[in-house]
Design an enzyme around this catalytic site. Structure first.
Site, PDB file in Angstrom:
ATOM      1  N   HIS A 130       0.813  -1.219   0.000  1.00  0.00           N
ATOM      2  CA  HIS A 130       0.000   0.000   0.000  1.00  0.00           C
ATOM      3  C   HIS A 130       0.847   1.270   0.000  1.00  0.00           C
ATOM      4  O   HIS A 130       0.338   2.361  -0.258  1.00  0.00           O
ATOM      5  CB  HIS A 130      -0.986   0.009   1.188  1.00  0.00           C
ATOM      6  N   ASP A 160       0.234  -7.734   1.531  1.00  0.00           N
ATOM      7  CA  ASP A 160       0.549  -6.309   1.580  1.00  0.00           C
ATOM      8  C   ASP A 160       2.059  -6.075   1.628  1.00  0.00           C
ATOM      9  O   ASP A 160       2.546  -5.218   2.368  1.00  0.00           O
ATOM     10  CB  ASP A 160      -0.128  -5.630   2.771  1.00  0.00           C
ATOM     11  N   SER A 234       4.733   2.579   7.923  1.00  0.00           N
ATOM     12  CA  SER A 234       4.410   1.412   7.100  1.00  0.00           C
ATOM     13  C   SER A 234       5.594   1.026   6.218  1.00  0.00           C
ATOM     14  O   SER A 234       6.169   1.866   5.526  1.00  0.00           O
ATOM     15  CB  SER A 234       3.201   1.702   6.209  1.00  0.00           C
TER      16      SER A 234
END
Length: 388
Positions: A130, A160, A234
């Site tokens: 993402h 992911d 992230s």
């Protein structure tokens, strides 16, 4: 005689008074006088701090782990172009069809940030899907201050994870930890670029292992930690106290958008297999047998009269799929896949994903109090909707 005694008593009284005043106002003088008067005795032993020995605070520090891992963690900046109507109301496709494109759409660039981890000296960097998804431009900022453009090698939306590459050599690759190294209660460090403030290290512990059903990812086996993870973290590293990579920081649970002490990292066991597949094949190839599994709960077991209180039951079989061709039926309970026990649907999906498409696999099921073993020709898992 009496006069001499009186003179002696006055002298002693004055001396004691002087000593009292001296010890009260100038105790160091009194100590020096005492030491001089007793110079013939043994000298006392004092503990003097040795600067060559680490203090207790330094021994309890995690700076060595941070110094080892930080050069391998990078900041990632992405941007992409999106088309928006000049009239905000016309961003709705239904309204746009009704009113028409009166002024035409305008192009806007959206920017986002994240983190990544250098996993090889040749420039391969691991991050979250993402973070780089749909990005037109990807810029990587290294810990030494260098900035360089990156390109996507491959992505895996189902975990992911993504791998990108920069054209630099001899980079400081992080050391990968062992798959079973993380245990609940272990101290861990989260390294990333929260809110774009720059590389930051936060500390916490492993709060739980094997967390599932938290995101839209098909394959989940998260490490939960209370080390502060915020937007921008992230794709960053979760490391142990030796600076070895334990996982990739992926998600947080928050009602405010900031850290509340519940963060999740994809474990190194998943990271390794995905990373190797993307680097060697450009994609992740997983096995598939074409079934719809469901966790066995005590309530489900009671309603169907099943003795087994946990595991995975086949709720549906895709017509014409590998399992259907091998004779698997709805209501079968999965016992083992290639000899490995099935404890639930997530375990079943992971075991099937590890199978090699085109090969035959032995799957044992429980059916009518018998345990037949089926020979299933493994298929290739179709792409998820996010990949299409």
């Amino acid at each position: 005689m009496r006069r001499l005694w009186l003179l002696f008593a006055q002298t002693v009284t004055v001396g004691l008074a002087f000593w009292f005043i001296l010890t009260t106002l100038k105790p160091d003088w009194a100590n020096n006088a005492w030491s001089i008067g007793h110079s013939a005795g043994p000298s006392p032993t004092f503990k003097i701090a040795d600067t060559s020995v680490k203090s207790a605070a330094a021994q309890g520090s995690y700076r060595l782990a941070a110094q080892k891992a930080m050069p391998s963690v990078v900041n990632i900046y992405t941007s992409k172009e999106v088309q928006r109507s000049r009239n905000p109301l016309l961003n709705d496709p239904a309204l746009r069809r009704f009113f028409g494109e009166q002024a035409g759409p305008r192009a806007e660039r959206q920017s986002s940030l994240g983190s990544g981890v250098i996993v090889s000296p040749e420039g391969y960097i691991l991050t979250n899907n993402h973070v780089v998804e749909s990005a037109d431009e990807i810029d990587v900022a290294l810990a030494d201050g260098r900035n360089v453009a990156a390109k996507v090698v491959g992505t895996d939306p189902e975990t992911d994870l993504a791998v990108i590459k920069i054209d630099l050599q001899n980079l400081p690759a992080i050391t990968l930890g062992h798959e079973d190294a993380a245990q609940v209660g272990d101290v861990v460090l989260a390294i990333g670029n929260p809110f774009g403030v720059g590389q930051t290290v936060t500390m916490g512990i492993v709060s739980a292992l094997g967390r599932k059903n938290l995101t839209e990812n098909a394959f989940q086996n998260f490490i939960q930690t209370d080390a502060a993870i915020n937007p921008g973290n992230s794709g960053g590293a979760l490391v142990d106290i030796n600076g070895n990579l334990l996982g990739i920081n992926t998600a947080i649970y928050s009602q405010t958008g900031g850290s509340v002490g519940i963060g999740f990292a994809t474990p190194i066991s998943t990271v390794k297999s995905v990373m190797e597949s993307i680097i060697t094949q450009g994609q992740v190839v997983r096995g598939w047998i074409g079934v719809e599994p469901q966790d066995i709960t005590p309530e489900l077991a009671e309603s169907f009269g099943i003795k087994q209180k946990s595991g995975a039951i086949i709720a549906g079989v895709i017509r014409g799929g590998p399992a259907d061709k091998a004779g698997m039926k709805p209501g079968d309970i999965l016992v083992t896949i290639e000899g490995k026990p099935v404890t639930g649907t997530m375990e079943m999906m992971n075991l099937v994903a590890q199978l090699t498409p085109g090969n035959k696999a032995k799957i044992t099921v429980l059916r009518n109090n018998q345990e037949p073993t089926l020979q299933i020709l493994v298929g290739k898992r179709p792409p998820s909707r996010r990949e299409e």
